[in-house]
Motif scaffolding. Structure first.
Motif, PDB file in Angstrom:
ATOM      1  N   ARG A 130     117.411  12.286   8.448  1.00  0.00           N
ATOM      2  CA  ARG A 130     116.227  13.166   8.336  1.00  0.00           C
ATOM      3  C   ARG A 130     116.611  14.621   8.514  1.00  0.00           C
ATOM      4  NH1 ARG A 130     113.820   9.348  11.702  1.00  0.00           N
ATOM      5  NH2 ARG A 130     113.835  10.770  13.469  1.00  0.00           N
ATOM      6  N   GLU A 131     117.501  14.890   9.499  1.00  0.00           N
ATOM      7  CA  GLU A 131     117.864  16.291   9.752  1.00  0.00           C
ATOM      8  C   GLU A 131     118.428  16.940   8.491  1.00  0.00           C
ATOM      9  OE1 GLU A 131     120.713  17.189  12.883  1.00  0.00           O
ATOM     10  OE2 GLU A 131     120.513  19.328  12.475  1.00  0.00           O
ATOM     11  N   TYR A 132     119.226  16.186   7.753  1.00  0.00           N
ATOM     12  CA  TYR A 132     119.886  16.767   6.578  1.00  0.00           C
ATOM     13  C   TYR A 132     119.175  16.402   5.273  1.00  0.00           C
ATOM     14  CZ  TYR A 132     123.423  18.115   9.892  1.00  0.00           C
ATOM     15  OH  TYR A 132     124.058  18.686  10.964  1.00  0.00           O
ATOM     16  N   ARG A 142     117.702   9.513  12.281  1.00  0.00           N
ATOM     17  CA  ARG A 142     117.411  10.907  12.661  1.00  0.00           C
ATOM     18  C   ARG A 142     118.370  11.872  11.971  1.00  0.00           C
ATOM     19  NH1 ARG A 142     117.443  11.704  18.857  1.00  0.00           N
ATOM     20  NH2 ARG A 142     119.683  11.405  18.536  1.00  0.00           N
ATOM     21  N   SER A 143     119.678  11.493  11.960  1.00  0.00           N
ATOM     22  CA  SER A 143     120.660  12.375  11.314  1.00  0.00           C
ATOM     23  C   SER A 143     120.367  12.505   9.825  1.00  0.00           C
ATOM     24  CB  SER A 143     122.078  11.844  11.534  1.00  0.00           C
ATOM     25  OG  SER A 143     122.429  11.971  12.900  1.00  0.00           O
TER      26      SER A 143
END
Lengths: 204, 204
Positions: free
Chosen positions: A72-74, A69-70
């Motif tokens: 994907r966020e960045y 997820r992290s």
């Protein structure tokens, strides 16, 4: 001149990879250089009585989701390698050796090697614990393969890694990524934003 | 109607306290309600083979500094209690009992009790593991002291806590604070900002 951001990382650490992809932008925004410090968490975990995150009940599954997820966020291209975790002794020795060869203030090639190794492992699924892979990745950033091959067996290079881990422990470093700036400690890729705000604000 | 933020916390968790001080603003911004779930990490750590953060070599010292810094960043009044950590079985039972008495959708008093207990412990240094303290804090938000005193000894109330911990574990909750929203899991006060951005963006 402001002091650099000391950036500690392990090559088999997904959060270390995420940190390596974000720290330069943060450092640039605050006019800071980065000192890159490869460490081997396996040695450090013996002192901190820890285990790899992904092996822990419940936390392991969460952390795999959290890493993805992290990333994907960045918008960080990343996949979990087929072999995970792997020994990062060779990769760390290669970087420490190269750093020891570089002139003071010139770390372009070793920084390129760090990014190349991380990309090989977390983007291209190349097992960076294998010496052949290590050497061809190093060659791709202009490192002499036979010199590196010799260095990996050199006792002074082995001592460099031991010293790096001991120095990190003496500074209370216990994870990856781990950042020290102006004496302030920040652990984890989830503290990068706080480090950014801390530098913005002049500290709290 | 959007689904609520499920907020799991332990009363002796400093990061749970920090989370409790920030989650309402985040929830309001996204038009979400909060379901407050007291848990007892001591029971959960047996499953996850964990120990309290502050007891771990190196990580313990770091975490104490990190908690204080995070509180300063968000202007949260907080000090480490003299007795730390303490049993939060009684405090959790008090909240769960009160929640069980409240009408559906009405959680004002139990939420007030949660904040009062956290404030007593992390601001006023009151040992909330002591029944006398627990009862006078509850009385300060309008709870009947003798009813609470009876409830704390009631086997059905004891069963409420066991059920709450078992349910949390079944949902893979292993820390404090721990947030679940729309099926997505977020662990740690350092994930509150990410939760906020995740809700802003509609998820990644």
């Amino acid at each position: 001149m402001t002091s650099p951001i000391e950036f500690y990382f392990d090559f088999t650490s997904p959060f270390g990879f995420i940190g390596s992809q974000r720290i330069e932008e943060i450092a640039n925004q605050h006019n800071r250089k980065i000192h890159w410090h490869p460490i081997v968490l396996g040695f450090i975990f013996k002192v901190t009585e820890s285990r790899p995150l992904v092996e822990l009940p419940l936390k392991g599954d969460y952390s795999l989701m959290d890493m993805a997820r992290s990333a994907r966020e960045y918008d960080i291209d990343m996949r979990m390698p087929t072999s995970f975790p792997v020994s990062t002794v060779g990769a760390s020795r290669a970087v420490l050796w190269l750093q020891s060869q570089e002139q003071q203030g010139s770390s372009q090639q070793s920084t390129a090697l760090i990014h190349a190794l991380y990309k090989a492992y977390f983007v291209n699924d190349t097992d960076i614990s294998k010496v052949d892979n290590l050497i061809s990745i190093a060659q791709s950033v202009g490192v002499d393969g036979s010199q590196l091959s010799g260095a990996l067996q050199d006792s002074t290079v082995k001592a460099l890694l031991k010293e790096a881990v001991d120095t990190a422990l003496a500074k209370q470093v216990f994870g990856s990524p781990f950042m020290i700036v102006d004496g302030e400690h920040f652990w984890g890729s989830d503290r990068l934003d706080q480090l950014d705000r801390w530098l913005d604000s002049g500290g709290w």
